[in-house]
Enzyme design. Structure first.
Site, mmCIF file in Angstrom:
data_model
loop_
_atom_site.group_PDB
_atom_site.id
_atom_site.type_symbol
_atom_site.label_atom_id
_atom_site.label_comp_id
_atom_site.label_asym_id
_atom_site.label_seq_id
_atom_site.Cartn_x
_atom_site.Cartn_y
_atom_site.Cartn_z
ATOM 1 C CE LYS A 99 -4.109 -1.764 2.261
ATOM 2 N NZ LYS A 99 -4.361 -2.178 3.636
ATOM 3 C CD GLU A 100 2.046 3.021 4.422
ATOM 4 O OE1 GLU A 100 1.203 3.664 5.039
ATOM 5 O OE2 GLU A 100 2.972 2.410 4.989
ATOM 6 C CG ASP A 129 4.293 -1.022 12.648
ATOM 7 O OD1 ASP A 129 5.236 -1.484 13.315
ATOM 8 O OD2 ASP A 129 3.413 -0.287 13.129
ATOM 9 C CE LYS A 269 2.329 8.219 12.547
ATOM 10 N NZ LYS A 269 1.684 9.457 12.073
ATOM 11 C CG ASP A 293 2.081 10.150 8.259
ATOM 12 O OD1 ASP A 293 2.456 9.720 9.353
ATOM 13 O OD2 ASP A 293 0.935 10.566 8.028
ATOM 14 C CG ASP A 435 -2.758 12.349 14.486
ATOM 15 O OD1 ASP A 435 -3.727 11.736 14.969
ATOM 16 O OD2 ASP A 435 -2.773 12.801 13.336
HETATM 17 O O1 LIG Z 1 0.023 0.073 12.423
HETATM 18 C C1 LIG Z 1 0.394 1.066 11.814
HETATM 19 C C2 LIG Z 1 -0.489 1.877 11.067
HETATM 20 C C3 LIG Z 1 0.010 2.980 10.398
HETATM 21 N N1 LIG Z 1 1.318 3.283 10.450
HETATM 22 C C4 LIG Z 1 1.843 4.478 9.713
HETATM 23 O O2 LIG Z 1 1.140 5.613 10.113
HETATM 24 C C5 LIG Z 1 1.134 6.579 9.075
HETATM 25 C C6 LIG Z 1 -0.243 7.150 8.898
HETATM 26 O O3 LIG Z 1 -1.145 6.132 8.544
HETATM 27 P P1 LIG Z 1 -2.158 6.297 7.326
HETATM 28 O O4 LIG Z 1 -2.826 4.994 7.134
HETATM 29 O O5 LIG Z 1 -1.483 6.928 6.170
HETATM 30 O O6 LIG Z 1 -3.230 7.275 7.966
HETATM 31 P P2 LIG Z 1 -3.761 8.695 7.440
HETATM 32 O O7 LIG Z 1 -5.195 8.768 7.838
HETATM 33 O O8 LIG Z 1 -3.429 8.969 6.040
HETATM 34 O O9 LIG Z 1 -2.889 9.640 8.357
HETATM 35 C C7 LIG Z 1 -3.358 10.698 9.136
HETATM 36 O O10 LIG Z 1 -4.012 10.246 10.307
HETATM 37 C C8 LIG Z 1 -3.213 9.414 11.149
HETATM 38 C C9 LIG Z 1 -4.060 9.015 12.333
HETATM 39 O O11 LIG Z 1 -4.576 10.126 12.945
HETATM 40 C C10 LIG Z 1 -1.939 10.146 11.556
HETATM 41 O O12 LIG Z 1 -1.127 9.290 12.284
HETATM 42 C C11 LIG Z 1 -1.219 10.597 10.325
HETATM 43 O O13 LIG Z 1 -0.045 11.298 10.651
HETATM 44 C C12 LIG Z 1 -2.118 11.487 9.520
HETATM 45 O O14 LIG Z 1 -1.452 11.925 8.352
HETATM 46 C C13 LIG Z 1 1.649 5.893 7.827
HETATM 47 O O15 LIG Z 1 2.934 6.368 7.570
HETATM 48 C C14 LIG Z 1 1.641 4.423 8.216
HETATM 49 O O16 LIG Z 1 2.671 3.738 7.607
HETATM 50 C C15 LIG Z 1 2.192 2.515 11.184
HETATM 51 O O17 LIG Z 1 3.373 2.778 11.234
HETATM 52 N N2 LIG Z 1 1.701 1.428 11.856
HETATM 53 MN MN LIG Z 2 -1.551 8.846 4.964
#
Ligand SMILES: O=c1ccn([C@@H]2O[C@H](COP(=O)(O)OP(=O)(O)O[C@H]3O[C@H](CO)[C@@H](O)[C@H](O)[C@H]3O)[C@@H](O)[C@H]2O)c(=O)[nH]1
Ligand SMILES: [Mn+2]
Length: 610
Positions: A99-100, A129, A269, A293, A435
């Site tokens: 996905k990433e 992760d 996260k 991120d 966050d």
């Molecule tokens: O178990 C996990 C799940 C996610 N991530 C990382 O967390 C980041 C954010 O996850 P994402 O799925 O992209 O969530 P978004 O909704 O796009 O992100 C927003 O919302 C998140 C939750 O509020 C915040 O952590 C992010 O910084 C914010 O950009 C990414 O880099 C993931 O790789 C992990 O490291 N471990």
């Molecule tokens: Mn994101």
């Protein structure tokens, strides 16, 4: 300032209008609603408007004291010598190589390693992760490419330090040999990484030596999966030992995949970040921490210096805990017609909070003082081992055996059992939006923050591009926010007590943002359904008494046949003598009437029975 006074005056006037509306609903409910239907309708409207009024009040709290501060990084060295610049640990989180895509994560890392800052003071930690050898392989490639990329950026004063953004933009007029060589290296690295991800495994030809083979063999042990594997920590670049192509120092680059076990909660996260906090404490323990991120690259090499303009300002308050940059996005369509940029969330509201205790934390692009993760500004909560204390000085190199052993130990999945991690230490557990929740709890503890919004975006990221992704993101945010809104730490109670009423309202705006869906749904359906059934739900403007009858209780209406019909169903009587069709006499007139007005309109006198 004039904007602030205007906002405040407007808020006062507007709140009177809202009070009038609520008063109208209440009087309608208690005086005029006689049937079950009218009671239900009025109550539904009252609830909707109460929610909308609450949301308006919370939104208004962002408009009462907006402040935007500018930074002048060129002046930084007037207050701080370069050798005194603080070290910085940068955390990049990634969770799934499919996905990433690792090539994007690598681009993010390279853009951060190439900051305009003494490289030996930068350490980049990548949290994987996904527990994937594909990501590790990509970072081994990145570590090699960085040896050329970093001096290239410095020599050519490159502004786009994310290689993909740089090589795909047409802005550079650079056709020198060095440019062509670096581009060719980048392209070949990209092909190797993308091929590997496509195959789902590393081509044996890409593994260069026995030590690499041994590292990758860790991922191939029986039972190894992303949810079940030991901690893997790999130092890919060691600043103290490795130099770039020009012989200059390089940042540290460390790959960390914390231990995962199906029986231990991993806290998503927040868990990954806490693991990185501990691993980095053991290895470098920089006083400044940047969380990023994986899909957000750095777009401005001066960003660390901009953050230091706040953090290292001799006049800065000792309670300053973090500096937040907005999340900005690239690849949006012109004018962002789908509103994917969330400008209000990431720019307007933080400016509003900036005049109070400071903006909330939005997960990426945030520079923390490491100390904030260890209790209030006035009273520190010590971690369980001395090596994790924020002021501990690491004396050994990051590749020393004892350091690596301890790093693996603190990355274990049951390390946090019976500790304060996630509750009093580090990033907070208890909400899917770690966050928002972490920033909120830090500000409740008395930490303040600053918002930095330079005209050149400091970071650029991706927005979800499919409906499924956008909906699942919104769902995740909504659940996470409500978890906080309805917890014992709710911003309207606990938050307002700790931070003051206005800050409490700002945080409440987010915590209760999902309930905005209630009035939106009601207003999307109720007026239409009511109209089709001939029920008036909005305050009626007083109509002129009709000029034919003049008796009380009779009103003249101009309407469509269908409405007339439903009115008769309602029990209203129609004065048929006064029924008049508005159709011009002659044939041509009739045609043009239809063209302009659709169906013929009817004027009737209705006698209402109260
Ligand atoms: O178990 C996990 C799940 C996610 N991530 C990382 O967390 C980041 C954010 O996850 P994402 O799925 O992209 O969530 P978004 O909704 O796009 O992100 C927003 O919302 C998140 C939750 O509020 C915040 O952590 C992010 O910084 C914010 O950009 C990414 O880099 C993931 O790789 C992990 O490291 N471990
Ligand atoms: Mn994101």
């Amino acid at each position: 300032m004039p904007c602030t006074s205007f906002n405040r005056a407007f808020a006062i006037i507007y709140s009177f209008a809202i009070l009038a509306l609520i008063y109208h609903h209440l009087t309608t409910l208690f005086r005029h609603s006689t049937t079950v239907i009218s009671i239900i309708i009025t109550t539904t409207l009252l609830i909707s408007d109460l929610i909308l009024s609450f949301m308006w009040a919370t939104t208004t709290s962002f408009r009462l004291r907006p402040v935007l501060r500018q930074t002048f990084p060129e002046n930084l060295e007037k207050v701080l010598q370069e050798q005194d610049f603080p070290a910085i640990d940068i955390f990049i989180c990634t969770a799934d190589p499919y996905k990433e895509p690792p090539i994007n994560v690598v681009n993010t890392a390279l853009s951060l390693m190439a900051y305009d800052y003494p490289p030996e003071k930068i350490s980049v930690y990548v949290s994987d992760d996904g527990g994937s050898e594909l990501t590790l392989f990509a970072f081994m490639e990145a570590a090699k490419f960085a040896e050329c990329w970093l001096p290239f950026c410095r020599d050519n004063n490159v502004m786009d330090r994310c290689p993909e953004a740089y090589f795909s933009s047409n802005r550079h007029g650079n056709t020198e040999l060095q440019y062509e060589e670096t581009k060719a290296m980048y392209e070949s690295m990209k092909i190797r990484i993308e091929n590997t991800v496509e195959r789902g495994e590393i081509c044996p030809g890409y593994i260069i030596d026995e030590s690499q083979r041994q590292i990758f063999s860790k991922y191939r042990t029986p039972g190894f999966s992303r949810a079940n594997h030991p901690a893997i920590i790999q130092v890919l670049k060691e600043s103290a030992k490795e130099k770039d192509k020009k012989g200059d120092l390089m940042p540290n680059l460390v790959y960390v995949s914390r231990e995962k076990n199906k029986n231990s909660p991993h806290h998503f996260k927040a868990g990954a970040l806490n693991s990185l906090l501990r691993v980095s404490s053991v290895m470098t323990n920089a006083p400044i921490v940047l969380t990023q991120d994986c899909d957000m690259y750095s777009n401005d090499p001066l960003t660390i210096k901009r953050a230091l303009c706040f953090i290292s300002d001799p006049l800065a308050r000792p309670t300053l805990g973090y500096v937040q940059f907005p999340q900005r996005y690239h690849g949006l369509n012109k004018d962002d017609i789908y509103g994917g940029e969330f400008l209000r969330l990431f720019v307007a509201n933080p400016v509003g909070m900036n005049g109070l205790q400071g903006p909330s934390y939005v997960g990426s692009g945030c520079f923390f003082r490491r100390r904030v993760f260890f209790g209030r500004p006035t009273s520190m909560v010590p971690p369980e081992i001395q090596q994790l204390e924020p002021d501990n000085v690491v004396e050994k190199p990051i590749t020393a055996q004892s350091i690596l052993e301890l790093a693996h130990h603190v990355a274990r999945c049951n390390y946090e059992n019976d500790t304060k991690w996630g509750f009093q230490l580090g990033f907070r557990y208890g909400s899917l939006v770690e966050d928002y929740y972490t920033g909120y709890r830090l500000q409740c503890e008395g930490w303040e923050s600053n918002f930095c919004h330079p005209s050149r975006p400091a970071f650029l990221g991706d927005v979800p591009i499919s409906v499924i992704d956008a909906v699942s993101q919104t769902k995740r945010w909504a659940i996470g926010l409500l978890e906080v809104g309805f917890s014992k730490y709710t911003p309207v109670g606990f938050g307002a007590q700790c931070m003051g009423f206005i800050m409490g309202l700002c945080y409440a705006h987010y915590a209760f943002w999902p309930i905005l869906s209630i009035p939106i749904t009601i207003y999307s359906f109720l007026p239409q359904i009511a109209l089709l059934n001939g029920i008036y739900i909005f305050p009626e403007v007083k109509r002129k008494k009709n000029e034919i009858g003049q008796q009380s209780g009779k009103t003249k209406y101009d309407m469509k046949l269908q409405q007339l019909w439903s009115l008769t169903k309602n029990g209203d009587e129609i004065n048929y003598d006064a029924l008049r069709m508005h159709i011009p006499e002659d044939q041509n007139g009739w045609k043009s009437y239809q063209r302009e007005n659709g169906k013929p309109r009817i004027e009737a006198v209705i006698v209402r029975h109260a």
